[in-house]
Design an enzyme around this catalytic site. Structure first.
Site, short mmCIF file in Angstrom:
data_model
loop_
_atom_site.label_atom_id
_atom_site.label_comp_id
_atom_site.label_asym_id
_atom_site.label_seq_id
_atom_site.Cartn_x
_atom_site.Cartn_y
_atom_site.Cartn_z
N ASP A 131 -6.33 -2.06 -5.94
CA ASP A 131 -6.89 -1.61 -4.67
C ASP A 131 -8.41 -1.57 -4.83
O ASP A 131 -8.95 -0.77 -5.59
CB ASP A 131 -6.35 -0.22 -4.33
CG ASP A 131 -6.80 0.28 -2.96
OD1 ASP A 131 -7.74 -0.32 -2.38
OD2 ASP A 131 -6.23 1.27 -2.47
N GLU A 179 -6.21 -6.22 -3.31
CA GLU A 179 -6.11 -5.56 -2.00
C GLU A 179 -7.48 -5.12 -1.47
O GLU A 179 -8.28 -4.54 -2.21
CB GLU A 179 -5.19 -4.34 -2.12
CG GLU A 179 -5.07 -3.52 -0.84
CD GLU A 179 -4.04 -2.42 -0.97
OE1 GLU A 179 -4.29 -1.33 -0.43
OE2 GLU A 179 -2.99 -2.66 -1.59
N GLU A 211 -5.58 -2.04 5.76
CA GLU A 211 -5.55 -0.57 5.77
C GLU A 211 -6.54 0.01 6.77
O GLU A 211 -6.25 0.99 7.45
CB GLU A 211 -5.85 -0.06 4.36
CG GLU A 211 -6.04 1.44 4.25
CD GLU A 211 -6.40 1.86 2.83
OE1 GLU A 211 -7.02 2.93 2.68
OE2 GLU A 211 -6.07 1.13 1.88
N ASP A 259 -2.13 1.13 8.51
CA ASP A 259 -1.77 2.54 8.38
C ASP A 259 -1.35 3.03 9.76
O ASP A 259 -2.13 2.97 10.71
CB ASP A 259 -2.96 3.36 7.86
CG ASP A 259 -2.57 4.79 7.53
OD1 ASP A 259 -2.09 5.50 8.45
OD2 ASP A 259 -2.76 5.22 6.38
N HIS A 305 0.15 0.86 4.79
CA HIS A 305 -0.55 1.78 3.90
C HIS A 305 0.20 3.11 3.87
O HIS A 305 0.70 3.57 4.89
CB HIS A 305 -1.98 2.00 4.42
CG HIS A 305 -2.78 2.95 3.62
ND1 HIS A 305 -3.25 4.14 4.14
CD2 HIS A 305 -3.21 2.92 2.34
CE1 HIS A 305 -3.94 4.79 3.22
NE2 HIS A 305 -3.93 4.07 2.11
N GLU A 350 4.88 1.64 0.28
CA GLU A 350 3.92 2.25 -0.65
C GLU A 350 4.16 3.75 -0.75
O GLU A 350 4.42 4.42 0.24
CB GLU A 350 2.49 2.01 -0.17
CG GLU A 350 1.44 2.67 -1.06
CD GLU A 350 0.00 2.44 -0.62
OE1 GLU A 350 -0.90 2.57 -1.46
OE2 GLU A 350 -0.21 2.14 0.58
#
Length: 394
Positions: free
Chosen positions: A214, A240, A268, A291, A318, A338
């Site tokens: 990430d 990511e 995200e 998200d 996300h 996740e």
């Protein structure tokens, strides 16, 4: 079935963890020299809190029906988002049926478009939308995932995000996503440290366990490309959110540059079907990661997911606890989920949005049965013992 109409909309703020999961105390892995766009400034390199990542806090939205039933949701946004909910968005809900979520979303989005479109305003819209789905499920006495079409598999399987993929492997997760600790401003030495950390984790986790990075928008195309090439021998599954979410052209180039078999993921910090349309039509990535508390809520995520499905792309939201679990369990193009490891170590599985939610399910051996989501709405209750503040009313 005539459902009671919406009577009240209320917005509260909360400090300390929960939906604003960056709002943690000292010694937490999530704030330990992690690469960010602000890492170019040495004074903001060690701690993300130093540049204000936790200034907003959690937004809690409550929607109460005429019969006293309350739906709620938590997301990030804090006091500015509470103002938007109370002073602008509430008018589109009160006196309406909770079944009118399409019209309500449309009116919230287009009424705020002149100052919104993404970011904080869409966070606020997302919080309202999630609370509305929670209310609708509670009024109908069914879980949100039933209203989204039902489960397409018996259980969810998870990868874990945190600084200890080796621990995640022992806990039964299918993969581990690490924070990238060093950005371009730390030069070749920083890049070498990143690769050394990946190599160490590969040695600890074995050849088959997924390892991902990430990068939290910290890199440029050149650095991200060099990092990806150097990481390839250690089997990095994906890189990511490597660059700015506004640089669609950079993502398009990065996807061409990375070694064959390595995935590019992002989304995200993207919002709405229009933002994700850019990512998909420009072929910027292999997996999108909206998200649900930031992209527009469930109502919008359904559209985003359908668009991704038509483009042959996976949707792996996300980490957003129950709000994404109820979605992922219903989608064929969301094959796994996740889980944010919010233990400070992180060496234990703890509820992601603790202490704000009561009854929040957590994976066991990296998995969660669909039946764990069977309570009405999103299946959780608000912890009324936390210190909530309602800064505005209407």
């Amino acid at each position: 079935m005539n459902l009671p109409k919406i009577k009240h909309v209320r917005a509260f703020t909360v400090r300390g963890g929960g939906a604003d999961y960056h709002d943690q105390g000292e010694g937490h892995w999530i704030d330990d020299h992690i690469a960010t766009p602000m890492s170019r400034y040495p004074e903001y390199r060690q701690s993300r809190q130093s540049f204000g990542i936790n200034v907003l806090g959690t937004l809690v939205v409550e929607i109460e029906a005429e019969d006293g039933t309350i739906g709620f949701a938590v997301t990030t946004g804090g006091e500015p988002a509470a103002f938007i909910v109370e002073k602008h968005l509430a008018r589109f809900l009160e006196g309406r049926s909770p079944t009118d979520y399409e019209k309500i979303w449309d009116q919230m989005y287009f009424s705020t478009q002149y100052y919104g479109r993404k970011g904080l305003v869409v966070n606020a819209i997302s919080g309202v939308d999630l609370a509305l789905w929670d209310l609708l499920g509670k009024l109908r006495q069914e879980p949100v995932y039933h209203m989204l079409g039902g489960a397409v598999r018996d259980e969810l399987q998870f990868y874990a995000t945190g600084a200890r993929p080796d621990v995640a492997r022992e806990l039964g997760f299918i993969g581990g996503k690490m924070p990238l600790h060093h950005g371009p401003a730390e030069g070749v030495e920083g890049l070498k440290k990143n690769i050394a950390e990946l190599a160490d984790m590969r040695a600890k986790c074995g050849p088959d366990f997924w390892l991902m990075w990430d990068c939290w928008m910290a890199l440029d195309v050149d650095y991200a490309t060099r990092l990806a090439i150097a990481a390839h021998e250690y089997g990095l599954k994906w890189i990511e959110e490597a660059i700015s979410p506004d640089d669609y052209w950079g993502y398009q180039q990065l996807k061409r540059n990375v070694p064959k078999g390595m995935l590019v993921t992002t989304g995200e910090h993207e919002a709405t079907r229009w933002g994700f349309r850019m990512l998909l039509e420009m072929d910027c990535c292999d997996i999108i990661q909206p998200d649900v508390g930031w992209c527009g809520g469930v109502t919008e995520l359904l559209k985003i997911s359908a668009l991704a499905d038509a483009h042959g792309k996976m949707v792996v939201p996300h980490g957003s606890s129950v709000y994404s679990y109820h979605f992922v369990i219903t989608r064929h193009n969301s094959p796994f989920a996740e889980f944010l490891m919010m233990h400070p170590g992180p060496t234990e599985v703890v509820p992601m949005f603790h202490p704000q939610l009561i009854g929040e399910p957590v994976p066991e051996n990296g998995r969660l049965k669909a039946s764990a989501l069977d309570a009405p709405g999103f299946g959780v209750e608000l912890n009324r013992e936390i210190a909530m503040h309602r800064p505005y009313s209407h």
